[in-house]
Design a protein around this motif. Structure first.
Motif, PDB file in Angstrom:
ATOM      1  N   TRP A  67       0.843  -1.010  -0.009  1.00 16.57           N
ATOM      2  CA  TRP A  67      -0.169   0.095  -0.049  1.00 16.57           C
ATOM      3  C   TRP A  67       0.810   1.285  -0.117  1.00 16.57           C
ATOM      4  CZ3 TRP A  67       0.415   3.083   4.478  1.00 16.57           C
ATOM      5  CH2 TRP A  67       1.036   2.481   5.545  1.00 16.57           C
ATOM      6  N   LEU A  68       2.119   1.146   0.133  1.00 15.08           N
ATOM      7  CA  LEU A  68       3.048   2.245   0.091  1.00 15.08           C
ATOM      8  C   LEU A  68       3.594   2.167  -1.139  1.00 15.08           C
ATOM      9  CD1 LEU A  68       5.055   1.612   3.399  1.00 15.08           C
ATOM     10  CD2 LEU A  68       3.219   3.342   3.093  1.00 15.08           C
ATOM     11  N   SER A  69       2.584   2.788  -2.124  1.00 21.08           N
ATOM     12  CA  SER A  69       2.995   2.659  -3.687  1.00 21.08           C
ATOM     13  C   SER A  69       3.959   3.519  -3.978  1.00 21.08           C
ATOM     14  CB  SER A  69       1.613   3.125  -4.464  1.00 21.08           C
ATOM     15  OG  SER A  69       1.048   4.164  -4.066  1.00 21.08           O
ATOM     16  N   GLN A  70       3.903   5.049  -3.478  1.00 19.36           N
ATOM     17  CA  GLN A  70       5.165   5.709  -3.830  1.00 19.36           C
ATOM     18  C   GLN A  70       6.310   5.337  -3.259  1.00 19.36           C
ATOM     19  OE1 GLN A  70       4.630   9.121  -5.550  1.00 19.36           O
ATOM     20  NE2 GLN A  70       6.736   8.661  -5.641  1.00 19.36           N
ATOM     21  N   GLU A  71       6.329   4.728  -2.144  1.00 25.18           N
ATOM     22  CA  GLU A  71       7.776   4.368  -1.592  1.00 25.18           C
ATOM     23  C   GLU A  71       8.254   3.225  -2.728  1.00 25.18           C
ATOM     24  OE1 GLU A  71       5.388   5.152   0.199  1.00 25.18           O
ATOM     25  OE2 GLU A  71       6.129   6.162   1.781  1.00 25.18           O
ATOM     26  N   ILE A  72       7.372   2.408  -2.892  1.00 31.89           N
ATOM     27  CA  ILE A  72       7.717   1.071  -4.050  1.00 31.89           C
ATOM     28  C   ILE A  72       8.332   1.703  -5.128  1.00 31.89           C
ATOM     29  CG2 ILE A  72       6.812  -0.514  -5.411  1.00 31.89           C
ATOM     30  CD1 ILE A  72       5.408  -1.528  -2.796  1.00 31.89           C
ATOM     31  N   LEU A  73       7.442   2.887  -5.566  1.00 34.67           N
ATOM     32  CA  LEU A  73       7.882   3.289  -7.060  1.00 34.67           C
ATOM     33  C   LEU A  73       9.481   3.986  -6.959  1.00 34.67           C
ATOM     34  CD1 LEU A  73       7.361   4.039  -9.839  1.00 34.67           C
ATOM     35  CD2 LEU A  73       6.163   6.232  -9.198  1.00 34.67           C
ATOM     36  N   GLU A  91      11.521   3.172  -4.725  1.00 34.15           N
ATOM     37  CA  GLU A  91      12.820   2.124  -4.524  1.00 34.15           C
ATOM     38  C   GLU A  91      12.943   1.335  -5.922  1.00 34.15           C
ATOM     39  OE1 GLU A  91      13.208  -2.175  -1.836  1.00 34.15           O
ATOM     40  OE2 GLU A  91      11.489  -0.719  -1.712  1.00 34.15           O
ATOM     41  N   VAL A  92      11.997   1.036  -6.756  1.00 29.19           N
ATOM     42  CA  VAL A  92      12.307   0.480  -7.948  1.00 29.19           C
ATOM     43  C   VAL A  92      13.166   1.378  -8.945  1.00 29.19           C
ATOM     44  CG1 VAL A  92      10.298   1.182  -9.364  1.00 29.19           C
ATOM     45  CG2 VAL A  92      11.708  -0.980  -9.718  1.00 29.19           C
TER      46      VAL A  92
END
Length: 223
Positions: free
Chosen positions: A98-104, A106-107
């Protein structure tokens, strides 16, 4: 704790080899014992193919899209495909989906890694998920034992066992296949990472990275 069964590991690891080794070694005397054995097995004895099998059970970027605002969805899909095309496996992270911005974010950072670095990071992130899975499994088995003991003594205990959902992955097989060829071509997947000196035995880290880049550029990048 009772001996583990195949169904106990379905939600923990999609690597059949890893799961079978864990099952053969059970029952474990404690959660710490299980995690210690799993860590040794994962980092010291697992073949790269076992890592890739485990990675294939996830699609963190694709799942994170469900929680992303509309303006971010297209960008996340773009990076999902871009990452798999470069490295040949799914983006693995222990960050909550649910932490979509953090995952984006990170990738984007990890995309700049070499294959050698990223494979190591992905394996460590995967083990965090395995560790969390073992913790949940241990809690579930403990609750089950309490309930069984309560039935024998006639006590009534609320059923607090949570149902765990299996999330399917809508991955692109075509993109995965192309990425696997491009980014894993230098590895013997039937060996552990430490055994994979081929095909650049004796090279310095800088020369290894340069070798990877030249191979990918020669075979897979458009002229």
């Amino acid at each position: 704790m009772r001996k583990l069964e195949s169904r106990d590991f379905f939600l923990i690891s999609r690597s059949h080899w890893f799961a079978e080794k864990m099952i053969d070694a059970s029952p474990f005397s404690s959660l710490e014992d299980a995690i210690s054995f799993a860590r040794q097995l994962w980092f010291k004895e697992s073949r790269i193919q076992s890592w890739l099998d485990a990675f294939s059970g996830h699609s963190h970027l694709f799942r994170a899209i469900r929680y992303a605002p509309g303006s971010m969805m297209r960008e996340m899909l773009h990076w999902d495909r871009k990452y798999r095309a470069k490295f040949g496996f799914e983006f693995i992270t222990s960050t909550e989906t649910w932490l979509s911005q953090e995952i984006l974010d990170e990738v984007k950072v990890r995309y700049e890694n070499t294959l050698v670095v990223e494979l190591d990071i992905a394996a460590r992130e995967e083990f965090k998920l395995i560790e969390h899975g073992l913790e949940r499994l241990w809690e579930r088995l403990a609750r089950s034992q309490i309930q069984e003991a309560s039935v024998e003594t006639g006590e009534v205990v609320p059923d607090s066992v949570e149902k765990e959902a299996v999330v399917s992955s809508d991955n692109s097989e075509e993109a995965d296949s192309a990425g696997q060829k491009g980014s894993m071509l230098s590895y013997d997947l039937n060996k552990t990472p430490d055994e994979n000196e081929y095909p650049y035995s004796g090279m310095s880290p800088d020369k290894k990275n340069a070798w990877h880049l030249s191979m990918w550029a020669t075979r897979y990048l458009n002229p």
